[in-house]
Design a protein around this motif. Structure first.
Motif, PDB file in Angstrom:
ATOM      1  N   ARG A  66       0.821  -1.223   0.000  1.00  0.00           N
ATOM      2  CA  ARG A  66       0.000   0.000   0.000  1.00  0.00           C
ATOM      3  C   ARG A  66       0.847   1.263   0.000  1.00  0.00           C
ATOM      4  NH1 ARG A  66      -3.130   1.191   4.255  1.00  0.00           N
ATOM      5  NH2 ARG A  66      -1.771   0.159   5.773  1.00  0.00           N
ATOM      6  N   PHE A  67       1.986   1.215   0.664  1.00  0.00           N
ATOM      7  CA  PHE A  67       2.856   2.388   0.783  1.00  0.00           C
ATOM      8  C   PHE A  67       4.110   2.170  -0.062  1.00  0.00           C
ATOM      9  CE2 PHE A  67       1.556   3.920   5.335  1.00  0.00           C
ATOM     10  CZ  PHE A  67       0.219   3.903   4.939  1.00  0.00           C
ATOM     11  N   THR A  68       4.632   3.276  -0.596  1.00  0.00           N
ATOM     12  CA  THR A  68       5.874   3.237  -1.356  1.00  0.00           C
ATOM     13  C   THR A  68       6.776   4.365  -0.898  1.00  0.00           C
ATOM     14  OG1 THR A  68       4.748   2.314  -3.287  1.00  0.00           O
ATOM     15  CG2 THR A  68       6.927   3.278  -3.638  1.00  0.00           C
ATOM     16  N   ILE A  69       7.973   4.012  -0.461  1.00  0.00           N
ATOM     17  CA  ILE A  69       8.961   5.003  -0.051  1.00  0.00           C
ATOM     18  C   ILE A  69       9.912   5.240  -1.212  1.00  0.00           C
ATOM     19  CG2 ILE A  69      10.539   3.284   0.934  1.00  0.00           C
ATOM     20  CD1 ILE A  69      11.209   5.305   3.150  1.00  0.00           C
ATOM     21  N   SER A  70      10.331   6.489  -1.374  1.00  0.00           N
ATOM     22  CA  SER A  70      11.275   6.816  -2.439  1.00  0.00           C
ATOM     23  C   SER A  70      12.121   8.006  -1.990  1.00  0.00           C
ATOM     24  CB  SER A  70      10.553   7.136  -3.745  1.00  0.00           C
ATOM     25  OG  SER A  70       9.685   8.251  -3.588  1.00  0.00           O
ATOM     26  N   ARG A  71      13.203   8.246  -2.736  1.00  0.00           N
ATOM     27  CA  ARG A  71      14.064   9.368  -2.399  1.00  0.00           C
ATOM     28  C   ARG A  71      14.640   9.985  -3.664  1.00  0.00           C
ATOM     29  NH1 ARG A  71      18.551   7.217   1.410  1.00  0.00           N
ATOM     30  NH2 ARG A  71      19.528   9.258   1.068  1.00  0.00           N
ATOM     31  N   ASN A  73      17.953  11.939  -4.528  1.00  0.00           N
ATOM     32  CA  ASN A  73      19.260  12.302  -3.996  1.00  0.00           C
ATOM     33  C   ASN A  73      19.806  13.605  -4.579  1.00  0.00           C
ATOM     34  OD1 ASN A  73      19.305  10.042  -2.323  1.00  0.00           O
ATOM     35  ND2 ASN A  73      20.268   8.775  -3.899  1.00  0.00           N
ATOM     36  N   VAL A  74      19.101  14.190  -5.514  1.00  0.00           N
ATOM     37  CA  VAL A  74      19.483  15.494  -6.057  1.00  0.00           C
ATOM     38  C   VAL A  74      18.871  16.619  -5.223  1.00  0.00           C
ATOM     39  CG1 VAL A  74      19.358  17.034  -8.054  1.00  0.00           C
ATOM     40  CG2 VAL A  74      19.793  14.584  -8.377  1.00  0.00           C
ATOM     41  N   THR A  75      17.604  16.488  -4.917  1.00  0.00           N
ATOM     42  CA  THR A  75      16.901  17.515  -4.138  1.00  0.00           C
ATOM     43  C   THR A  75      16.899  17.229  -2.636  1.00  0.00           C
ATOM     44  OG1 THR A  75      14.761  16.426  -4.386  1.00  0.00           O
ATOM     45  CG2 THR A  75      15.399  18.010  -6.096  1.00  0.00           C
ATOM     46  N   ASN A  76      17.493  16.097  -2.228  1.00  0.00           N
ATOM     47  CA  ASN A  76      17.546  15.715  -0.808  1.00  0.00           C
ATOM     48  C   ASN A  76      16.144  15.618  -0.204  1.00  0.00           C
ATOM     49  OD1 ASN A  76      20.405  15.795  -0.916  1.00  0.00           O
ATOM     50  ND2 ASN A  76      20.331  18.013  -0.602  1.00  0.00           N
ATOM     51  N   THR A  77      15.273  14.955  -0.935  1.00  0.00           N
ATOM     52  CA  THR A  77      13.884  14.823  -0.510  1.00  0.00           C
ATOM     53  C   THR A  77      13.487  13.354  -0.498  1.00  0.00           C
ATOM     54  OG1 THR A  77      13.382  16.967  -1.518  1.00  0.00           O
ATOM     55  CG2 THR A  77      11.512  15.569  -0.937  1.00  0.00           C
ATOM     56  N   MET A  78      12.754  12.979   0.524  1.00  0.00           N
ATOM     57  CA  MET A  78      12.223  11.624   0.640  1.00  0.00           C
ATOM     58  C   MET A  78      10.695  11.707   0.572  1.00  0.00           C
ATOM     59  SD  MET A  78      12.728   8.860   3.713  1.00  0.00           S
ATOM     60  CE  MET A  78      12.055   9.929   4.982  1.00  0.00           C
ATOM     61  N   TYR A  79      10.090  10.662   0.037  1.00  0.00           N
ATOM     62  CA  TYR A  79       8.640  10.638  -0.130  1.00  0.00           C
ATOM     63  C   TYR A  79       8.047   9.365   0.460  1.00  0.00           C
ATOM     64  CZ  TYR A  79       9.804  14.183  -3.592  1.00  0.00           C
ATOM     65  OH  TYR A  79      10.297  15.302  -4.223  1.00  0.00           O
ATOM     66  N   LEU A  80       6.764   9.451   0.799  1.00  0.00           N
ATOM     67  CA  LEU A  80       6.007   8.265   1.169  1.00  0.00           C
ATOM     68  C   LEU A  80       4.650   8.370   0.492  1.00  0.00           C
ATOM     69  CD1 LEU A  80       6.093   5.668   2.895  1.00  0.00           C
ATOM     70  CD2 LEU A  80       4.816   6.935   4.640  1.00  0.00           C
ATOM     71  N   GLN A  81       4.468   7.563  -0.541  1.00  0.00           N
ATOM     72  CA  GLN A  81       3.181   7.480  -1.222  1.00  0.00           C
ATOM     73  C   GLN A  81       2.328   6.470  -0.477  1.00  0.00           C
ATOM     74  OE1 GLN A  81       1.918   9.210  -3.960  1.00  0.00           O
ATOM     75  NE2 GLN A  81       0.010   8.179  -3.407  1.00  0.00           N
ATOM     76  N   MET A  82       1.190   6.918  -0.007  1.00  0.00           N
ATOM     77  CA  MET A  82       0.320   6.070   0.803  1.00  0.00           C
ATOM     78  C   MET A  82      -1.013   5.888   0.073  1.00  0.00           C
ATOM     79  SD  MET A  82       1.085   7.597   4.606  1.00  0.00           S
ATOM     80  CE  MET A  82       0.274   9.157   4.283  1.00  0.00           C
ATOM     81  N   ASN A  83      -1.310   4.666  -0.309  1.00  0.00           N
ATOM     82  CA  ASN A  83      -2.548   4.331  -1.001  1.00  0.00           C
ATOM     83  C   ASN A  83      -3.401   3.413  -0.142  1.00  0.00           C
ATOM     84  OD1 ASN A  83      -1.586   5.763  -3.255  1.00  0.00           O
ATOM     85  ND2 ASN A  83      -0.615   3.928  -4.090  1.00  0.00           N
ATOM     86  N   SER A  84      -4.662   3.314  -0.492  1.00  0.00           N
ATOM     87  CA  SER A  84      -5.595   2.438   0.236  1.00  0.00           C
ATOM     88  C   SER A  84      -5.526   2.688   1.740  1.00  0.00           C
ATOM     89  CB  SER A  84      -5.294   0.975  -0.080  1.00  0.00           C
ATOM     90  OG  SER A  84      -5.393   0.724  -1.461  1.00  0.00           O
TER      91      SER A  84
END
Length: 113
Positions: A66-71, A73-84
């Motif tokens: 359901r969740f997908t973590i990503s990063r 490395n150019v913008t120094n940003t991490m994400y968490l896509q949360m579905n369902s």
């Protein structure tokens, strides 16, 4: 300046989606594994997902698929896509430099109809 700043939380209905972001200082982000934790009211803080510098990932069983973590490395940003999203996902979500003791201020995610 050493900092982690989360954004993207909010109120969403069950079955909905949200995308969290964590903007990090380059010195924290560049060579470290990063993680998302969450803490629900009255509960211990728990690890949700982590991502290594080479983008290897690991997830808590409760969010797998359901969740997908990503990063980025150019913008120094991490994400968490949360579905369902489900009501049990309601918590404050924190950005973390894994096993290094640096935390963001947290962003509230509320899943409710």
């Amino acid at each position: 300046q050493v900092q982690l700043v989360e954004s993207g939380g909010g109120l969403v209905q069950p079955g909905g989606s949200l995308r969290l972001s964590c903007a990090a200082s380059r010195i924290l982000f560049r060579f470290n594994t990063m993680a998302w934790y969450r803490q629900a009211p009255g509960m211990r803080r728990e690890l949700v997902a982590l991502i290594a510098i080479n983008s290897t990932t690991n997830y808590a069983d409760s969010v797998k698929g359901r969740f997908t973590i990503s990063r980025d490395n150019v913008t120094n940003t991490m994400y968490l896509q949360m579905n369902s999203l489900q009501p049990e996902d309601t918590a404050i979500y924190y950005c973390n430099v894994y096993q290094a003791g640096y935390w963001g201020q947290g962003t509230q995610v509320t899943v409710s109809s």
